[in-house]
Structure formats: C-alpha cells, structure tokens
Design an enzyme around this catalytic site. Structure first.
Site, PDB file in Angstrom:
ATOM      1  N   ASP A  73     -35.560 -57.252  -9.791  1.00 51.67           N
ATOM      2  CA  ASP A  73     -36.546 -56.916  -8.758  1.00 51.67           C
ATOM      3  C   ASP A  73     -36.037 -57.134  -7.335  1.00 51.67           C
ATOM      4  O   ASP A  73     -36.644 -57.844  -6.526  1.00 51.67           O
ATOM      5  CB  ASP A  73     -37.845 -57.721  -8.972  1.00 51.67           C
ATOM      6  CG  ASP A  73     -38.611 -57.211 -10.184  1.00 51.67           C
ATOM      7  OD1 ASP A  73     -38.128 -56.286 -10.849  1.00 51.67           O
ATOM      8  OD2 ASP A  73     -39.701 -57.737 -10.454  1.00 51.67           O
ATOM      9  N   HIS A 116     -36.573 -66.712  -3.732  1.00 52.36           N
ATOM     10  CA  HIS A 116     -36.121 -66.412  -5.106  1.00 52.36           C
ATOM     11  C   HIS A 116     -34.599 -66.361  -5.247  1.00 52.36           C
ATOM     12  O   HIS A 116     -34.083 -66.376  -6.364  1.00 52.36           O
ATOM     13  CB  HIS A 116     -36.691 -65.072  -5.576  1.00 52.36           C
ATOM     14  CG  HIS A 116     -38.182 -65.055  -5.670  1.00 52.36           C
ATOM     15  ND1 HIS A 116     -38.877 -65.954  -6.437  1.00 52.36           N
ATOM     16  CD2 HIS A 116     -39.118 -64.259  -5.077  1.00 52.36           C
ATOM     17  CE1 HIS A 116     -40.175 -65.714  -6.321  1.00 52.36           C
ATOM     18  NE2 HIS A 116     -40.357 -64.693  -5.494  1.00 52.36           N
ATOM     19  N   ASP A 153     -46.406 -69.492  -1.222  1.00 46.46           N
ATOM     20  CA  ASP A 153     -46.272 -68.126  -1.750  1.00 46.46           C
ATOM     21  C   ASP A 153     -46.804 -68.119  -3.191  1.00 46.46           C
ATOM     22  O   ASP A 153     -46.758 -69.146  -3.863  1.00 46.46           O
ATOM     23  CB  ASP A 153     -44.788 -67.737  -1.719  1.00 46.46           C
ATOM     24  CG  ASP A 153     -44.531 -66.302  -2.119  1.00 46.46           C
ATOM     25  OD1 ASP A 153     -44.293 -65.480  -1.210  1.00 46.46           O
ATOM     26  OD2 ASP A 153     -44.559 -65.982  -3.339  1.00 46.46           O
ATOM     27  N   HIS A 155     -45.591 -66.650  -5.769  1.00 45.91           N
ATOM     28  CA  HIS A 155     -44.537 -66.652  -6.789  1.00 45.91           C
ATOM     29  C   HIS A 155     -43.794 -67.982  -6.762  1.00 45.91           C
ATOM     30  O   HIS A 155     -43.717 -68.637  -5.724  1.00 45.91           O
ATOM     31  CB  HIS A 155     -43.531 -65.525  -6.528  1.00 45.91           C
ATOM     32  CG  HIS A 155     -44.132 -64.155  -6.529  1.00 45.91           C
ATOM     33  ND1 HIS A 155     -44.559 -63.540  -5.376  1.00 45.91           N
ATOM     34  CD2 HIS A 155     -44.378 -63.292  -7.546  1.00 45.91           C
ATOM     35  CE1 HIS A 155     -45.045 -62.335  -5.680  1.00 45.91           C
ATOM     36  NE2 HIS A 155     -44.956 -62.162  -6.985  1.00 45.91           N
ATOM     37  N   ASP A 246     -48.898 -63.711  -0.115  1.00 44.98           N
ATOM     38  CA  ASP A 246     -49.359 -62.996  -1.308  1.00 44.98           C
ATOM     39  C   ASP A 246     -50.304 -63.875  -2.129  1.00 44.98           C
ATOM     40  O   ASP A 246     -50.841 -63.455  -3.142  1.00 44.98           O
ATOM     41  CB  ASP A 246     -48.167 -62.513  -2.150  1.00 44.98           C
ATOM     42  CG  ASP A 246     -47.055 -63.534  -2.270  1.00 44.98           C
ATOM     43  OD1 ASP A 246     -47.282 -64.710  -1.943  1.00 44.98           O
ATOM     44  OD2 ASP A 246     -45.940 -63.144  -2.691  1.00 44.98           O
ATOM     45  N   TYR A 286     -48.227 -58.819   0.682  1.00 46.41           N
ATOM     46  CA  TYR A 286     -48.038 -57.368   0.547  1.00 46.41           C
ATOM     47  C   TYR A 286     -49.298 -56.555   0.810  1.00 46.41           C
ATOM     48  O   TYR A 286     -49.254 -55.337   0.776  1.00 46.41           O
ATOM     49  CB  TYR A 286     -47.448 -57.057  -0.835  1.00 46.41           C
ATOM     50  CG  TYR A 286     -46.222 -57.909  -1.064  1.00 46.41           C
ATOM     51  CD1 TYR A 286     -45.048 -57.646  -0.356  1.00 46.41           C
ATOM     52  CD2 TYR A 286     -46.253 -59.041  -1.886  1.00 46.41           C
ATOM     53  CE1 TYR A 286     -43.931 -58.459  -0.501  1.00 46.41           C
ATOM     54  CE2 TYR A 286     -45.142 -59.856  -2.037  1.00 46.41           C
ATOM     55  CZ  TYR A 286     -43.985 -59.568  -1.335  1.00 46.41           C
ATOM     56  OH  TYR A 286     -42.892 -60.378  -1.463  1.00 46.41           O
TER      57      TYR A 286
END
Ligand code: Q9C
Ligand code: ZN
Length: 489
Positions: A73, A116, A153, A155, A246, A286
C-alpha cells in the site's frame, strides 16, 4: 496504485487553506523547510533502502511499478523522494525550533506521512519515518533523555513501534483500528499484549479498537485512564505526536465517529507535559472536510485558545472498555500508576505529587468532562500542601473544561509571597497559557488511601460513565482474564 488514491496533495491544500481562512495561519510562526540529509535518514533507515529510494526519480513508470510491488500500500511517484526529504526536513526544523525555545510548540503539515515506514521498507503511503527519525535526532543532538510519541492516527504505526521496541527512552503510544487483526496492516504485534522487548518492556502501548464508530468518550477514556497517567509517570522531555486525523468522523479508512473538536482536547491534555514542548506531525486523514477542521482544532489548542465544550460524552462503549481493561492489565507490571485507581488525596494532605496527579487524571478530569460545567471555580486553601508545579498542572488541565472559563481563588499567603519574590505567580503564569513545569518522573504513590478512594470510585462510577474502566463484557468473560487483580475487579 488504486489503494493509494486517497493520499492526495489536496490534503495539504485544504488544511493550510482552513488555517488561513480561520485567521490561524497569521498567528503562527512559519518555519522554513529544509531537505533532510542522508545522515538524518540513516538515523532510522538502512543504507540499502536509502540508496534504492534515491534511484526512484530516474526510474521509468514500469520500473517504479516493479519497485513498488515489494512493499504494501505505497506508491513511488518520480517526485516522492524529494517530497519525502522535505517532509522529514520540515519535521526536524520544527523539532529544532521547539528544542531551542524559538517557538513553544508546532504542527508540521507534511506529506508523504511516515509512521508505517520501516528500517528497510516503505509501507502504507510512508517513505521515511518522520517521527521516529525526529525522536532519534533529538536524543542525539540535544541529549534528550525521554521522548513520548503519541500516535493518534487510526492506523498502527508499526514502523515507529519496531524502531523503539527495545528502547526505554522512547515511550510509544498508539491506538488503532484493529478488529481482531482483520484491519490493515493485520499484524499480531499491534495487539494490547505486545508491550516492548528487553529494557523497552512497558514502553510500547498499543490500544486496539476492535469495533468501528468509536466516539469522543472512547478516546477521552483512553487518555484519562491509560495514556495520561503513564505519560506523567514517564515524564517526557519532548512530546511528538503522529497526528493522523483519519481517527475523526467521516474518514473512509478509520470509520470512527469522534468529532474534530476532540483534537482540541487531546492536544490540550498533552500540552502540560515536557514543559509544553510538543511537536505534532501530520500522518493520515483522508476526509478533506474532517481533516481541515481537525487541523484547525489542533492549532487552536497549540496557540492556547480555549477548547470548545466536548460534544456527546455518553461514556465509553463496551468494546472500548474491553480494550482499556486489557491494556491496563498488560501494563500493570511496568507502571505503578496502573496498579491502583485513585490514590492518596485524603490523609496525605495532597503533599504527594504522584498520588495527587493520579487522582486528578483518574477522578477529577473524567468527572469534570462528563459534568461539562460552564465555569470552573478553583479554590486554593491555605495549607493544602500543593506545591507550585503541581498546582500549575492542575490549573492547566482544568482549562480544558468550560471553554477555558476558570476563576481561581488563590491563597493570599502564597500571593504575597510571590509579590515579594517579584516573580510571576504560578497561577497567573498558568492562566496566561504557560505550560506547567515538568514534575519529573513520578514514583509509586503511597498505598494507604487506596481502599477509601476505591470505595468512592465504586460508588460514583454507576452514575459517571467516564469513570468506568471495566464493562459488561467482564460478566461474561471474566474467567478468561486471569491476570486481572482483585483490586481491579
Ligand atoms: N482501502 C496512513 O494513514 N491501506 N497510512 C489502504 C485502501 C493503507 C494509511 C487500503 C492505509 C495506509 C499514514
Ligand atoms: Zn492512518
């Protein structure tokens, strides 16, 4: 890569545009960006990886697609190496300006994001790990002893976690959509029982969200009952935030329901740590509308503006309580603040800073947020034994309530005292928006009053949902939680 079509340049255009429209950009100091150097990047990444990324501007589209395939990704545009160097350089410029006292705090609006990316791999739209590198950079350049990284975040910043898993000088906190490992990046090591390794055991704190649609109460409960007590015990010299938005309502990735206002409070609640030295660095976010509003709320708090009254605090949901309970039990052996709930405000006469702070975070703030007053009246009684720096922490934290409407009645003796000393009264300093001085690392609070205070909490928690740290799920599944102590039950 179609998986990446949400990480677009408009994210920065709308965020900065909203800051301008709301008159916030003018109130900030703009810090010039620089390109990160190889030495900066190598603080976290391998030479092989850096050399590979360096070649991407010269690759054909076919070669770029091929290169991208080895990671998950993420995409490589021919310009991304340049942009990634600017994103990291901007982050380090902010950190330098905060460390040298040129600015109090700040937000780096950058892309690509970073949390990430790993030592030798890009991942999840991230090329270089801006925040992880910033933490290494301040340790090396300024000899900073302890850095707190708060990753709000939605994630899991696995790249940050891997960078510091055995390092006790960096406390990494992350909450993330997890759904029992069904959600990207689908890692076993994102769960609550992964706490760090060797000397770093206890300095990785993962809060998995196993359901979507988490709300303001769920986020605040984790702050009050997990992050803030541990953060005060840790006593960082610098706070870095992986500021992904997000986690706000309307985001297609997070699918959570917290409103943009909540970021004003999350920011405010972190601003009295590390003497106010806080650097937020953009990660995800996003939904352009929600992103822009959340960025504005964060900057409002960084500028010292009063936070809006927190909306719909109905108490945490059962799934959030289950996560909260699991994190607390996984970390109980590393953090003395998690051993008991509220400690030592009664017979100690508030002379014990760590007990007092625990009571403020675990009892007073949850009650205050749920009650949602329109005015806070804070009275300093003579002989309360509260020292100036603890008093300033209290005054600072309470300014998150009632849109900052606070009336403080100070002990006349301490006031006269400060006039003689011709220095500014600690109360005035806090009301003027100065961060409270750090309390230093907090020791375990004395256990004497645990029982009395615990009884009080038990009585109050039926009516005050933000005091709850266990949920209905316990009735059905308590047998499987064998490491929960009797105090907690
Ligand atoms: N539905 C950051 O927020 N998965 N990265 C995309 C598309 C990757 C998120 C799947 C998400 C990466 C910084
Ligand atoms: Zn994200």
């Amino acid at each position: 890569n179609p998986a990446c079509k949400i990480e677009v340049p408009e994210r920065l255009v709308v965020s900065y545009g909203a800051l301008v429209e709301n008159g916030l950009a003018d109130r900030c100091v703009s810090i010039p960006v620089r390109e990160a150097t190889d030495a900066d990047i190598l603080l976290v990444h391998s030479e092989e990886y850096l050399e590979a990324v360096k070649k991407t501007p010269y690759m054909t589209l076919e070669e770029l697609k091929e290169f991208t395939l080895q990671y998950g990704d993420v995409y490589f545009h021919p310009n991304i190496y340049h942009c990634a160097k600017l994103a990291l350089g901007a982050t380090l410029q902010l950190v330098d300006n905060v460390m040298t006292g040129k600015v109090r705090n700040g937000l780096a609006l950058v892309r690509p994001p970073g949390h990430h990316s790993m030592r030798s791999a890009a991942s999840g739209f991230c090329i270089f790990n801006n925040v992880a590198i910033a933490a290494q950079y301040v340790k090396q350049k300024y000899g900073v002893k302890r850095v707190l990284i708060v990753d709000w975040d939605i994630h899991h910043g696995q790249g940050v976690q891997y960078s510091f898993e055995d390092d006790p000088s960096v406390l990494y906190f992350s909450w993330h959509r997890y759904e029992h490992q069904k959600f990207w990046p689908n890692l076993r090591e994102s769960d609550f029982d992964v706490v760090g390794k060797e000397k770093g055991a206890g300095s990785t704190i993962n809060v998995p969200w196993n359901k979507v649609k988490m709300q303001n109460s769920d986020y605040l409960s984790i702050f009050f009952h997990v992050l803030l007590p541990v953060a005060y015990e840790f006593s960082p010299d610098l706070v870095l935030v992986c500021a992904g938005f997000d986690s706000a309502i309307g985001d297609p990735e997070g699918e959570m329901c917290a409103t943009p206002d909540i970021f004003a409070h999350l920011t405010h609640l972190l601003m009295n740590l590390a003497g106010g030295k806080l650097c937020a660095v953009l990660e995800g976010g996003y939904n352009l509308k929600s992103l822009a509003q959340s960025v504005c709320q964060t900057v409002h708090s960084l500028l010292g503006d009063p936070a809006p009254r927190p909306a719909n605090l109905e108490g945490p949901c059962n799934s959030a309580l289950e996560s909260l309970q699991c994190v607390r039990s996984a970390h109980r052996k590393y953090w003395s603040c998690l051993k008991h709930f509220y400690i030592s405000v009664l017979s100690q006469g508030c002379s014990d800073a760590s007990g007092f702070i625990q009571a403020v975070l675990g009892l007073l703030l949850p009650l205050g947020y749920e009650y949602d007053p329109s005015l806070v009246l804070l009275v300093q009684t003579p002989g309360s034994g509260i020292c100036d720096s603890v008093w300033q922490q209290l005054t600072g934290l309470l300014q998150g309530l009632a849109q900052g409407h606070i009336l403080v009645a100070v002990n006349p003796c301490s006031f006269l005292h400060s006039v003689e000393r011709t220095c500014i009264d600690p109360t005035c300093s806090s009301l003027l928006g100065d961060a409270a001085p750090s309390l230093g690392q907090l020791h375990a609070a004395p256990p004497e009053d645990v029982e009395a205070v615990e009884n009080l909490r038990q009585r109050l928690k039926a009516d005050w949902k933000l005091l709850q740290t266990t949920g209905e799920f316990m009735k059905a599944t308590s047998l499987s939680y064998t490491n929960v102590t009797s105090t907690e039950l």
